[in-house]
Design a protein around this motif. Structure first.
Motif, short mmCIF file in Angstrom:
data_model
loop_
_atom_site.label_atom_id
_atom_site.label_comp_id
_atom_site.label_asym_id
_atom_site.label_seq_id
_atom_site.Cartn_x
_atom_site.Cartn_y
_atom_site.Cartn_z
N THR A 150 0.83 -1.20 0.00
CA THR A 150 0.00 0.00 0.00
C THR A 150 0.87 1.24 0.00
OG1 THR A 150 -1.67 -1.18 1.26
CG2 THR A 150 -1.83 1.22 1.23
N ILE A 151 2.00 1.16 0.73
CA ILE A 151 2.91 2.30 0.78
C ILE A 151 3.45 2.59 -0.61
CG2 ILE A 151 5.10 3.13 1.68
CD1 ILE A 151 4.61 1.52 4.18
N SER B 193 2.10 1.95 -3.61
CA SER B 193 1.11 2.49 -4.51
C SER B 193 0.72 3.91 -4.14
CB SER B 193 -0.14 1.60 -4.53
OG SER B 193 -0.72 1.57 -3.25
N LYS B 194 0.85 4.24 -2.86
CA LYS B 194 0.42 5.57 -2.41
C LYS B 194 1.54 6.59 -2.47
CE LYS B 194 -1.98 7.86 1.42
NZ LYS B 194 -2.58 7.69 2.76
N TYR B 195 2.75 6.18 -2.15
CA TYR B 195 3.84 7.14 -2.02
C TYR B 195 4.96 6.97 -3.05
CZ TYR B 195 1.70 8.11 2.51
OH TYR B 195 0.82 8.44 3.50
N LYS C 159 6.47 9.47 -5.50
CA LYS C 159 5.43 9.75 -6.50
C LYS C 159 5.69 11.05 -7.24
CE LYS C 159 1.91 6.73 -6.53
NZ LYS C 159 1.35 6.14 -7.74
#
Length: 484
Positions: A25-26, A28-30, A38
């Motif tokens: 999740t980290i 894909s988010k950051y 990102k």
């Protein structure tokens, strides 16, 4: 960076700090697919970077360029370069990702991925030499605008009875000091705010210059200029030829940005849509805006001033009043060039710092970052000692060289001639051919090579004219003495 099926997160020295699970999740988010933070670039911020780079001080020399070529040659050459640059930029946009989907972070990476061999080093030599030259040219241009502010105020107070000469050296030093601070911004992706401000400034001074020209045409009631440009008699036949060649180089320089396109494209947020799709949209928007502004400023400036148009429309005193509006325009030039300098120099900064980290990964001077807490700002600002020293030295050197060789128009012409063919035409076309596997001697291959050869001839012609211009100007040149 892929490490055993996981994502390795790179630190300043490109070493793997830690790894994340593939579907974290980290991640894909950051983080993007390459493990880097990102990217957040949009059509707006990317267009701002390009407009900051393209609509630079070169727009102010376009009236002079058209004065050398005339009403027929000037607009035709401008439209030709607009098309060539848009076409090559579209080809470059497809080179950001390799055939395997990996990112190319720099122009050199794109050449290495698609062509390889000695051409990678040749590309790097041309690109970074050109960016170094642009930094020098922008230092000169900024000092000229600052001197113009001093001179216009002096003219206003004295009623134009005094020559109001001033030296450009103090202004170059001021510009260099400011750039030393701005150069500590770590990367191009963090310069988006400065690019937006600089882009607004470029529209500001271009619009003011355009307004001055329109008012002057309205006052005189005549459209100046001729079909073939400045006539033999005002200049010698030889000067007419050399100046026409130099004008071609100036126009070529005013459009070029392909050599930093990959670095700008690397700031665009991950797909969908693809980075190439976004970049092509940005190229189209930027090309329409810049070409429209160039045609307006160049043609209307020429119509207002005629064959004796100065090399810089706002500082050559083609216009005098109202002096405060002229001051605003030149202040806008200075602010714009502060940002444009950074857009062009960040690729050099990044290249040298990555090279140093690669060769000296254990050096704390190169890799260590010191956290500096600035009151009211989050997060901490990270100071890297190598970055501080190296970027300061770079700005110092460009400032000293600018003080040594303060020949603005000649610098523009030489830069345009030097970079136009290899960086704007040759490498993009060759990478496109290699990427799409276009058969040799096919119709598309032949047409591409003809375009490349044609642009090579233009570069040679522009280079000859610019060198001739430098030779003439050097006769009255003294180092460290730029006085207007």
């Amino acid at each position: 960076m892929q490490v055993g099926g996981q994502i390795g997160i790179k630190s300043h020295n490109n070493q793997v700090d830690h790894v994340l699970p593939p579907q974290s999740t980290i991640e894909s988010k950051y983080f993007d697919d390459d493990g880097r933070p990102k990217r957040t670039g949009t059509v707006l911020t990317t267009s701002a970077h390009i407009i900051t780079a393209v609509i630079g001080s070169g727009v102010l020399s376009l009236a002079w360029a058209i004065a050398q070529l005339g009403w027929i040659g000037g607009p035709c050459v401008m439209l030709m370069f607009a098309f060539v640059n848009y076409y090559s930029a579209s080809l470059m946009a497809d080179c950001y990702r390799s055939s395997h989907g990996n990112r190319n972070y720099t122009y050199m990476d794109a050449v290495r991925s698609n062509l390889g061999g000695v051409r990678v080093k040749i590309c790097g030599l041309f690109q970074y030499l050109n960016l170094f030259g642009i930094a020098i040219g922008y230092t000169i241009a900024t000092s000229i605008s600052m001197m113009a502010i001093h001179r216009s105020n002096c003219f206003h107070k004295s009623g134009r009875k005094k020559p109001c000469h001033t030296s450009g050296n103090p202004y170059m030093i001021m510009f260099g000091v400011i750039e030393i601070f701005l150069s500590q911004i770590p990367g191009l992706d963090q310069l988006w705010w400065l690019s937006i401000v600089a882009a607004i400034m470029s529209f500001t001074y271009s619009t003011i210059g355009l307004g001055f020209a329109i008012v002057k045409i309205a006052e005189s009631g005549t459209v100046k200029g001729s079909l073939t440009g400045i006539s033999v008699g005002s200049v010698t036949q030889t000067e007419k030829i050399w100046r026409s060649f130099q004008a071609i180089g100036n126009i070529a320089f005013s459009y070029c940005y392909s050599f930093i396109l990959i670095e700008i494209q690397d700031t665009i947020k991950s797909p969908p849509p693809s980075e190439a799709t976004v970049m092509k949209r940005v190229n189209l928007i930027s090309s329409i805006i810049t070409t429209s502004f160039y045609m307006l400023c160049g043609c209307i400036g020429y119509a207002a001033v005629g064959d004796l148009a100065p090399g810089n429309l706002l500082t050559g005193f083609a216009f005098y009043d109202p002096f405060w509006l002229l001051d605003i325009a030149n202040i806008a030039v200075v602010i714009h060039l502060l940002g444009a300098y950074q857009v062009y120099c960040q690729p050099i900064f990044s290249f040298i710092e990555k090279l140093a980290s690669k060769h000296y990964p254990q050096s704390r001077f190169i890799t260590r970052e010191i956290n500096l807490q600035i009151p009211g700002f989050q997060p901490c600002y990270k100071i890297n000692l190598f970055r501080l020293v190296w970027r300061t030295v770079f700005v110092f050197v460009t400032t000293i060289v600018a003080m040594l060789v303060p020949l603005f128009n000649d610098v523009l012409g030489i830069l345009g001639a030097l970079i136009f063919w290899p960086l704007v035409v040759y490498f993009p076309i060759e990478m496109h051919i290699a990427q799409r596997k276009i058969p040799k001697w096919s119709t598309k291959w032949v047409c591409s090579q003809l375009l490349s050869v044609f642009c090579l001839m233009i570069s040679i012609v522009a280079g000859v004219g610019s060198v001739a211009g430098v030779t003439l100007d050097l006769k009255a040149f003294q180092p460290f003495k730029i006085i207007y």
